[in-house]
Write a protein that holds these residues in place. Sequence first.
Motif, PDB file in Angstrom:
ATOM      1  N   HIS A 111       0.812  -1.222   0.000  1.00  0.00           N
ATOM      2  CA  HIS A 111       0.000   0.000   0.000  1.00  0.00           C
ATOM      3  C   HIS A 111       0.852   1.282   0.000  1.00  0.00           C
ATOM      4  CE1 HIS A 111      -3.650   2.311   1.109  1.00  0.00           C
ATOM      5  NE2 HIS A 111      -2.837   3.021   1.877  1.00  0.00           N
ATOM      6  N   HIS A 115       1.081   4.242  -2.824  1.00  0.00           N
ATOM      7  CA  HIS A 115       0.850   5.685  -2.631  1.00  0.00           C
ATOM      8  C   HIS A 115       1.867   6.489  -3.443  1.00  0.00           C
ATOM      9  CE1 HIS A 115      -2.371   6.731   0.053  1.00  0.00           C
ATOM     10  NE2 HIS A 115      -2.031   5.817   0.948  1.00  0.00           N
ATOM     11  N   SER A 141       0.534   9.783   5.434  1.00  0.00           N
ATOM     12  CA  SER A 141      -0.824   9.231   5.435  1.00  0.00           C
ATOM     13  C   SER A 141      -1.359   9.186   6.855  1.00  0.00           C
ATOM     14  CB  SER A 141      -0.804   7.840   4.806  1.00  0.00           C
ATOM     15  OG  SER A 141      -0.174   6.932   5.669  1.00  0.00           O
ATOM     16  N   ASP A 308      -6.537   7.403  -0.098  1.00  0.00           N
ATOM     17  CA  ASP A 308      -6.601   6.017  -0.560  1.00  0.00           C
ATOM     18  C   ASP A 308      -7.462   5.849  -1.814  1.00  0.00           C
ATOM     19  OD1 ASP A 308      -4.919   5.264   1.400  1.00  0.00           O
ATOM     20  OD2 ASP A 308      -6.440   4.359   2.698  1.00  0.00           O
TER      21      ASP A 308
HETATM   22 ZN    ZN Z   1      -3.211   5.028   2.378  1.00  0.00          ZN
END
Ligand code: ZN
Length: 340
Positions: A111, A115, A141, A308
Amino acid sequence: MMINILGIESSCDDTAAAVVQDGFLLSSLIAGQQVHKDYGGVVPELASRAHQQNIVPVVDQAIKKAGISAKNISAVAFTRGPGLLGSLMVGTSFAKGFALAMDIPLIGVNHLQAHIMVHFIRKKEQPGSFPRFPFICLLVSGGHTQLVMVKDHLKMNILGHTIDDAAGEAFDKCGKILGFPYPGGGHIDRIARQGNQQAFAFTKPKTEGLDFSFSGLKTAFLYLVRDEMKKDPSFIQRNLADLAASLQKTIVDMLVERLTRAAEQTRIQRIALAGGVSANSGLREAAKKAARQKNWELFMPETDFATDNAAMIAITGYHKHLKKQFSGHDISPQARLPYE
Ligand code: ZN
Ligand code: KG4
């Protein structure tokens, strides 16, 4: 033959699906979750249940909107971690089932790397330019705050990180103190525009090198508000914009200071921002100002791709597909996952 990648993101409280064709984004959809609003944070059990309800319709719509059919999909990429285990499990299981049913490869994606990979999303209507390697990315984040050296699409290493809370967490925890619903980051950003950023001063922590620390700021903010409320119960109400603006300025200064130090230490002047907090208008302005002063080539994601989304998973999947980095069906989701 065109390469169509279906991307699936389910690490936290958004269920998202996207399709990328030969590196071009065809569709990107997100189903947010309202169920957490009353709890001041994400409730893991509620998140997994909502993912289960959302995932089939979201994937279905992403494929329809892309104008392709499920049988044209070349591979399915999904978020393997880091994130909430129960939430990751829903995306992982769905991806495995889809890959088996369509007889196509499966691609597990980190993840955080994803990003950063938003900077390689290309759109047909505005091709844009990509950052050249190596570049430095400030990844901010809700769960992470890192300075990352990006050597190649899939080769990244951490130069510095937070030793306690993430920047997004600082925004959200202080947002909660101010009475904003979760997550508070966007609300603080909006209200801060009308406030005086010099109204309140917060001392900044002294962290080593390229590391960050935000937990002291949260405590200082809490104590200030608590003490002032004793004297004047309408303190928050009367000072909301000033509190938001001063808090935001402190967080942004801490981020940009370390980013500047990283650029100086590495002598790399290609700088990128990524992650939910990179949607913050104060951070974007401060980064632009630093870029003018320091002669940086600055890359900032569209705000929709800062938070996200599945487009970032699909584009990372595309680059892994090019390198034939596929996953076996024994792959399991990971709440914590290091960079590859
Ligand atoms: Zn994220
Ligand atoms: O990257 P992201 O969507 O999810 C994680 O991977 O954590 O980041 C979410 C974080 C939250 O803490 C949220 O408050 C913050 O990004 N955020 C913002 C803004 N938009 C989202 N923080 C400050 N200003 C914003 N405009």
